[in-house]
Design an enzyme around this catalytic site. Sequence first.
Site, PDB file in Angstrom:
ATOM      1  N   ARG A   1       0.951  -1.239   0.115  1.00 21.58           N
ATOM      2  CA  ARG A   1       0.217  -0.012   0.008  1.00 21.58           C
ATOM      3  C   ARG A   1       0.837   1.308  -0.058  1.00 21.58           C
ATOM      4  O   ARG A   1       0.141   2.295  -0.144  1.00 21.58           O
ATOM      5  CB  ARG A   1      -0.863   0.023   1.193  1.00 21.58           C
TER       6      ARG A   1
ATOM      7  N   ASN B   1       0.141  -1.910  -7.939  1.00 23.69           N
ATOM      8  CA  ASN B   1      -1.057  -1.098  -7.723  1.00 23.69           C
ATOM      9  C   ASN B   1      -1.170  -0.213  -6.732  1.00 23.69           C
ATOM     10  O   ASN B   1      -2.304  -0.180  -5.949  1.00 23.69           O
ATOM     11  CB  ASN B   1      -2.507  -1.912  -8.018  1.00 23.69           C
TER      12      ASN B   1
ATOM     13  N   ASP C   1      -1.523 -12.992  -1.396  1.00 24.85           N
ATOM     14  CA  ASP C   1      -2.397 -11.942  -1.937  1.00 24.85           C
ATOM     15  C   ASP C   1      -2.697 -11.127  -0.409  1.00 24.85           C
ATOM     16  O   ASP C   1      -3.789 -10.590  -0.571  1.00 24.85           O
ATOM     17  CB  ASP C   1      -3.593 -12.319  -2.456  1.00 24.85           C
TER      18      ASP C   1
ATOM     19  N   ASN D   1     -10.902 -10.885  -4.209  1.00 25.49           N
ATOM     20  CA  ASN D   1     -10.886 -11.273  -5.697  1.00 25.49           C
ATOM     21  C   ASN D   1      -9.392 -11.920  -6.227  1.00 25.49           C
ATOM     22  O   ASN D   1      -8.580 -11.503  -5.909  1.00 25.49           O
ATOM     23  CB  ASN D   1     -10.795  -9.692  -6.537  1.00 25.49           C
TER      24      ASN D   1
END
Lengths: 429, 317
Positions: free
Chosen positions: A60, A90, A304, A277
Site C-alpha cells: 500500500r 497497484n 495476496d 478477488n
Amino acid sequence: MTDQILVKGASLLGAASSDLLISDGVIAEIGSVSAPQARVIEADGLVALPGLVDLHTHLREPGREDAETILTGSQAAAVGGFTAVLAMANTSPVTDTAEAAERVHDLGRTAGLVDVQPVGAVTRGLGGQELAELGLMARSRAGVKVFSDDGRCVADARVMRRALEYVKGFGGVVSQHAQDPDLAGATSCCHEGELSGRLGLPGWPGVAEEVIVARDVMLARHTGSRVHVAHASTAGTVEVLRWAKGLGIEVTAEVTPHHLLLTTDLLSGYDPTYKVNPPLRPQEDVEALRTALADGTIDAVATDHAPHARHDKEHAFVDAAFGMLGLETALPVVATVMVESGLLDWAGVARVMSANPARIAGLGQHGHDIAVGSPANLTLVDPAATVTVDRDDSVSLSRNNPWHGRTLGAAVHATLLRGVPTVLEGKLV
Amino acid sequence: MKKHLLSIDDVSADDVATLFETAAEMHDVQRRQVKKLPALRGRTVINLFFEDSTRTRSSFEIAGKWLSADTINITGKGSSASKGESLRDTVLTIAAMGVDALVMRHAASGSALQVSQWVDAAVINAGDGTHEHPSQALLDAYTLQRRFGTDGRLGSLEGRHVVLVGDLTHSRVFRSNVLCLTKLGAQVSVVAPPTLMPSGVEPWSKELGFATSYDLDEVLPTADAVMMLRVQRERMSGGYFPSAREYTVGYGLTRDRLATLGPDVPICHPGPMNRGLEIAADAADAAQSLVLDQVSAGLAVRMSILYHLLAGEGSTS
C-alpha cells in the site's frame, strides 16, 4: 567470530534434528556443533525451513499509508516467517517506472526486515493498453523481474502477447490476474453459483478466470515466453494448468491460503471481510487446488495480503474493497490444510513457500536448501503449536482478517534474514 | 416477531398470519374518512432511500403517518462510497438522531442486513439490490389471500399454483416472493429465459420446493395466479435477450395468453409496469388484474409491519 548464531536442535525440513551455525549471514556448519561464543536459539521441537518467499503482497505504500506501509507490511511478513516479499504495483502512484520501483525497493531495504522486491506494472498506470517501461524497471537498482497489473487483468490479447515477448529480453515474467472483464466485471464479487443466485450478488464465474488462463498459456507457447498465474482459484484453472504443463508450456501458478480453506458460503452474511478477488470458491474448487498444490500443478502459495482501512470495508458488500490480510497467517493455514492432512510434508512446504516462489521471481538470495554456504534466511516453525487468531494481535495496520477467531495449527517461532533474527519467540525483535 | 424485517426468512408462517390479521384491520381504516390511528404517536420512522422509489417510499410514508408516527424521508442517490463516506458512518449519523425504525432501500444486496448490525433501530428492508423486498412479497400474498377469500375473510394459498414470470436474476420481488409463497404452502413455478434464471437455481429450487421453466405456455394452463415481474429495458443492452419483441413473444402476458387464462385467475404486477413488454394493456387493465389492489393492500400490510415492529417493541407475538 562475531555475529555467530547457533540454532540448536532444529528438525531440518521436518527430518533429522541438527544444529545450525550461522556466521556472517551464511550457514557455516550443520551437524552437532559446539560454538561457545555464539548466541543460541533453542530450537528443540522446531522445524527449520528456508525463509519464506511471498510472490504476492500489497504493501500500500506509496498512496495508502493509512492501510499499510512498507515498514508495517515488512513487520507482518517477518512475523509470518517471510524473508522476501514481492510488492504489487497497484499503489498510488503505480509502480510503472524505474524510479517508482527503486523507491519501493529502497524503502524495503530501510525497513530491513524482509527483502521487498517490487513488482512492476505491465502497462502504464495499469491502463491495460501501453506497455510500461519494463526494461528500465528491470535494469534499475530494483532489478524488477516480475510484472503484473494485479487487481486488473491484462485483458487485451495483443498487449499480453507483446508483454510476454518483450520480457524475454531480460528474463522477466508476467504474473497475470486472470479475470475476463466481460465475463466478470468490476462489480462481480461472489462466486457465480447457488449462493450468488440466492443472495442477489453479482456473480464472478470461474470461467472468467479459466478463459484467460487458457488464452495465456497458448500465448506463452506461441511466444516461447513464460507466464505466471496469480491466485488460481478454480478446478477448471487447475485442469488447464495440468494440460499446459503436460505440453511443456512454461507456466507457473500460485494459490492463496484463503482459497485453500475458505469457501463461498462465508458470504451468506454479506460480511465484506470475506470479499476478495478472485472470490472464495466452493469446496470442490478448494479440494482441486489442494491436490494441485500437492502434486506440483500449482507451484507456490502466495498470500495476496491486501490490507484495507476499516472504513473501506464498512460499505455495502458490492461497494466494499476487495482483499484480506494474509502474511501472518499463511504458514499456519498451509500447515493446517496441507501438512496436517498429509498432502505435503515440511519439505513440500519449503518447496511451495520458499524454493519455488524464489525461483519464479528470480530471487537468487532466497529459497535455498538448508546447506552449508547458503544464505541464512531461515524460518523456525513450532509444528505443535495451535493459535487462535485474534485480529487485534496483528502487526499490520489493518484489521480485515478473515481468520479472526479461527484456530490454526503451527506457529512461526523465529525468522532470520541473512543470519539476523527479525522475529524471536513469535515476536518482532 | 423478530426485531427487524430484512428477509422473508425473518418471519414464520404464524408471524405472517398475525401480520395479515392486523393488515385486514388496517385495511378497514383506509375506508374511513379519518384514517389516523394513534398507535405509533411519538415514534420516529425514517425512510432512508438510497435508490429512486415512488410507490414503496410513499406507501411506507403514508402507512407511518396513518399510525401517527413522525415520518421523515431521506433520499440520497448513489452509494455512500461514491461520496467518500462509509455506509456505516451514514447510517450511524442518521440513527444518532433518535430513530425508532429505519425503512431502507439501497442498490446493494445485503445492505439492510449490514445496517441492522450497526444500529439499534428496527430496520425494515424496503428493497436491497437484487436480494429481497419482503414487504412487497407480504403485500402480494395478502392481496392473493384476500382474492381467494370470501366475505371479507382471507383465503388460503395452500396448494394454489402461483406462476412468477420475468427477470428473475435481477428481481428482489422474485426472491422474497418465492420464500413467502412457499412458506404459505403455495405451489410455485418461476418462468424466465435461461439468461434471466438466477445462477444455481436448481439446488435452490429443490431445497425450497419450487419449479422452474423456460416455457410460459407450458406452465400457464394450471396457474391459479400469475405474477408478472418488471423487465428493465437496459437488460437488452446486457445481451440477456435480443429484443423487446422477442421477449414479449416468449414471456409476455399478451392478449393471446390472457385469453387462455380463466377469468378467475388473478394477475399481479409489483409495478412499475412496462405495458406492451411484459404485460399487455389488456391484461393490466383486465377485471382479474389486482395491480391497484396491490397498492392499497401495500398500505395495510406496511401499517401492520410498522405496528408489529414498533408498537409491541420488546414483546413477541
